[in-house]
Design a protein around this motif. Structure first.
Motif, PDB file in Angstrom:
ATOM      1  N   LEU A  64       0.812  -1.216   0.000  1.00  0.00           N
ATOM      2  CA  LEU A  64       0.000   0.000   0.000  1.00  0.00           C
ATOM      3  C   LEU A  64       0.849   1.272   0.000  1.00  0.00           C
ATOM      4  O   LEU A  64       0.400   2.313  -0.463  1.00  0.00           O
ATOM      5  CB  LEU A  64      -0.918   0.027   1.220  1.00  0.00           C
ATOM      6  CG  LEU A  64      -2.197  -0.783   1.125  1.00  0.00           C
ATOM      7  CD1 LEU A  64      -2.922  -0.765   2.448  1.00  0.00           C
ATOM      8  CD2 LEU A  64      -3.084  -0.266   0.031  1.00  0.00           C
ATOM      9  N   VAL A  65       2.068   1.210   0.512  1.00  0.00           N
ATOM     10  CA  VAL A  65       2.920   2.404   0.613  1.00  0.00           C
ATOM     11  C   VAL A  65       3.206   3.023  -0.751  1.00  0.00           C
ATOM     12  O   VAL A  65       3.090   4.236  -0.915  1.00  0.00           O
ATOM     13  CB  VAL A  65       4.214   2.080   1.391  1.00  0.00           C
ATOM     14  CG1 VAL A  65       5.190   3.226   1.349  1.00  0.00           C
ATOM     15  CG2 VAL A  65       3.877   1.723   2.826  1.00  0.00           C
ATOM     16  N   PRO A  66       3.560   2.241  -1.780  1.00  0.00           N
ATOM     17  CA  PRO A  66       3.776   2.874  -3.086  1.00  0.00           C
ATOM     18  C   PRO A  66       2.523   3.537  -3.658  1.00  0.00           C
ATOM     19  O   PRO A  66       2.629   4.482  -4.438  1.00  0.00           O
ATOM     20  CB  PRO A  66       4.240   1.735  -3.984  1.00  0.00           C
ATOM     21  CG  PRO A  66       4.785   0.730  -3.067  1.00  0.00           C
ATOM     22  CD  PRO A  66       4.001   0.848  -1.808  1.00  0.00           C
ATOM     23  N   LEU A  67       1.346   3.043  -3.277  1.00  0.00           N
ATOM     24  CA  LEU A  67       0.126   3.693  -3.746  1.00  0.00           C
ATOM     25  C   LEU A  67       0.052   5.134  -3.238  1.00  0.00           C
ATOM     26  O   LEU A  67      -0.374   6.036  -3.959  1.00  0.00           O
ATOM     27  CB  LEU A  67      -1.104   2.915  -3.286  1.00  0.00           C
ATOM     28  CG  LEU A  67      -1.422   1.640  -4.053  1.00  0.00           C
ATOM     29  CD1 LEU A  67      -2.617   0.942  -3.429  1.00  0.00           C
ATOM     30  CD2 LEU A  67      -1.684   1.947  -5.502  1.00  0.00           C
ATOM     31  N   ILE A  68       0.459   5.346  -2.023  1.00  0.00           N
ATOM     32  CA  ILE A  68       0.437   6.692  -1.456  1.00  0.00           C
ATOM     33  C   ILE A  68       1.448   7.576  -2.173  1.00  0.00           C
ATOM     34  O   ILE A  68       1.185   8.750  -2.454  1.00  0.00           O
ATOM     35  CB  ILE A  68       0.719   6.627   0.061  1.00  0.00           C
ATOM     36  CG1 ILE A  68      -0.396   5.854   0.754  1.00  0.00           C
ATOM     37  CG2 ILE A  68       0.853   8.019   0.650  1.00  0.00           C
ATOM     38  CD1 ILE A  68      -0.101   5.502   2.186  1.00  0.00           C
ATOM     39  N   LEU A  69       2.609   7.010  -2.498  1.00  0.00           N
ATOM     40  CA  LEU A  69       3.649   7.803  -3.158  1.00  0.00           C
ATOM     41  C   LEU A  69       3.293   8.152  -4.601  1.00  0.00           C
ATOM     42  O   LEU A  69       3.729   9.172  -5.120  1.00  0.00           O
ATOM     43  CB  LEU A  69       4.974   7.044  -3.117  1.00  0.00           C
ATOM     44  CG  LEU A  69       5.542   6.786  -1.716  1.00  0.00           C
ATOM     45  CD1 LEU A  69       6.792   5.920  -1.808  1.00  0.00           C
ATOM     46  CD2 LEU A  69       5.827   8.085  -1.001  1.00  0.00           C
ATOM     47  N   THR A  70       2.496   7.302  -5.258  1.00  0.00           N
ATOM     48  CA  THR A  70       2.129   7.571  -6.655  1.00  0.00           C
ATOM     49  C   THR A  70       0.837   8.354  -6.785  1.00  0.00           C
ATOM     50  O   THR A  70       0.371   8.565  -7.904  1.00  0.00           O
ATOM     51  CB  THR A  70       1.984   6.249  -7.432  1.00  0.00           C
ATOM     52  OG1 THR A  70       0.975   5.475  -6.817  1.00  0.00           O
ATOM     53  CG2 THR A  70       3.288   5.489  -7.476  1.00  0.00           C
ATOM     54  N   MET A  71       0.274   8.779  -5.700  1.00  0.00           N
ATOM     55  CA  MET A  71      -1.002   9.484  -5.752  1.00  0.00           C
ATOM     56  C   MET A  71      -0.902  10.782  -6.543  1.00  0.00           C
ATOM     57  O   MET A  71      -1.827  11.159  -7.265  1.00  0.00           O
ATOM     58  CB  MET A  71      -1.489   9.789  -4.327  1.00  0.00           C
ATOM     59  CG  MET A  71      -2.879  10.378  -4.282  1.00  0.00           C
ATOM     60  SD  MET A  71      -3.547  10.432  -2.621  1.00  0.00           S
ATOM     61  CE  MET A  71      -2.620  11.754  -1.908  1.00  0.00           C
ATOM     62  N   LYS A  72       0.221  11.473  -6.489  1.00  0.00           N
ATOM     63  CA  LYS A  72       0.375  12.751  -7.181  1.00  0.00           C
ATOM     64  C   LYS A  72       0.586  12.591  -8.680  1.00  0.00           C
ATOM     65  O   LYS A  72       0.256  13.475  -9.454  1.00  0.00           O
ATOM     66  CB  LYS A  72       1.550  13.518  -6.589  1.00  0.00           C
ATOM     67  CG  LYS A  72       1.317  13.970  -5.171  1.00  0.00           C
ATOM     68  CD  LYS A  72       2.514  14.724  -4.643  1.00  0.00           C
ATOM     69  CE  LYS A  72       2.296  15.130  -3.201  1.00  0.00           C
ATOM     70  NZ  LYS A  72       3.460  15.788  -2.628  1.00  0.00           N
ATOM     71  N   THR A  73       1.154  11.466  -9.094  1.00  0.00           N
ATOM     72  CA  THR A  73       1.496  11.302 -10.507  1.00  0.00           C
ATOM     73  C   THR A  73       0.422  10.590 -11.327  1.00  0.00           C
ATOM     74  O   THR A  73       0.460  10.632 -12.550  1.00  0.00           O
ATOM     75  CB  THR A  73       2.812  10.516 -10.646  1.00  0.00           C
ATOM     76  OG1 THR A  73       2.652   9.237 -10.033  1.00  0.00           O
ATOM     77  CG2 THR A  73       3.959  11.252  -9.980  1.00  0.00           C
ATOM     78  N   VAL A  74      -0.530   9.953 -10.678  1.00  0.00           N
ATOM     79  CA  VAL A  74      -1.551   9.165 -11.376  1.00  0.00           C
ATOM     80  C   VAL A  74      -2.880   9.913 -11.326  1.00  0.00           C
ATOM     81  O   VAL A  74      -3.122  10.723 -10.437  1.00  0.00           O
ATOM     82  CB  VAL A  74      -1.676   7.774 -10.715  1.00  0.00           C
ATOM     83  CG1 VAL A  74      -2.717   6.919 -11.409  1.00  0.00           C
ATOM     84  CG2 VAL A  74      -0.352   7.064 -10.703  1.00  0.00           C
ATOM     85  N   ASN A  75      -3.737   9.621 -12.286  1.00  0.00           N
ATOM     86  CA  ASN A  75      -5.072  10.175 -12.304  1.00  0.00           C
ATOM     87  C   ASN A  75      -5.787   9.795 -11.002  1.00  0.00           C
ATOM     88  O   ASN A  75      -5.749   8.647 -10.564  1.00  0.00           O
ATOM     89  CB  ASN A  75      -5.831   9.628 -13.518  1.00  0.00           C
ATOM     90  CG  ASN A  75      -7.208  10.223 -13.642  1.00  0.00           C
ATOM     91  OD1 ASN A  75      -7.583  11.152 -12.928  1.00  0.00           O
ATOM     92  ND2 ASN A  75      -7.964   9.671 -14.578  1.00  0.00           N
ATOM     93  N   PHE A  76      -6.463  10.760 -10.392  1.00  0.00           N
ATOM     94  CA  PHE A  76      -7.062  10.534  -9.077  1.00  0.00           C
ATOM     95  C   PHE A  76      -8.150   9.465  -9.117  1.00  0.00           C
ATOM     96  O   PHE A  76      -8.266   8.653  -8.203  1.00  0.00           O
ATOM     97  CB  PHE A  76      -7.620  11.847  -8.517  1.00  0.00           C
ATOM     98  CG  PHE A  76      -8.082  11.737  -7.101  1.00  0.00           C
ATOM     99  CD1 PHE A  76      -7.158  11.590  -6.077  1.00  0.00           C
ATOM    100  CD2 PHE A  76      -9.424  11.764  -6.789  1.00  0.00           C
ATOM    101  CE1 PHE A  76      -7.565  11.468  -4.770  1.00  0.00           C
ATOM    102  CE2 PHE A  76      -9.850  11.656  -5.484  1.00  0.00           C
ATOM    103  CZ  PHE A  76      -8.916  11.510  -4.463  1.00  0.00           C
TER     104      PHE A  76
END
Length: 109
Positions: free
Chosen positions: A66-78
């Motif tokens: 789940l940690v990488p999901l938080i880190l990629t939140m800014k770069t991926v479509n919401f």
């Protein structure tokens, strides 16, 4: 290649030269001052503890996913981020429900 060959030769030589041990029934049995042991030498293994440990490891690995999901939140479509996160959490909850339904989380049977 030379390093690989040298290490391979060293491993083969070490296995050939090493002292071989033979398992003997008397040597592998526990020794209590020359008498036979009064109780079993090994404690019974708790299968319930093993199951809880495996469940902990599985959910721990899923939390680290789940940690990488938080880190990629800014770069991926919401919207796609929400779909992926929702799907992942639903899979986690289904797994938790299954373990609970199977009785794996109950200590007293």
């Amino acid at each position: 290649m030379i390093i690989f060959m040298i290490s391979l030769i060293m491993m083969i030589l070490a296995s050939l030269i090493s002292k071989k041990t033979f398992m003997d029934r008397e040597k592998s049995s526990p020794f209590e001052c020359g008498f036979d042991p009064k109780s079993p030498t090994r404690l019974p293994f708790s299968l319930q503890f093993f199951l809880i440990a495996i469940i902990f490891l599985i959910f721990d690995v899923e939390i680290t996913l789940l940690v990488p999901l938080i880190l990629t939140m800014k770069t991926v479509n919401f919207l796609s981020f929400l779909k992926i996160t929702y799907f992942f959490l639903v899979v986690l909850l289904i797994g938790l429900y299954h373990e609970w339904n199977q009785g794996a989380l109950n200590w007293a049977h």
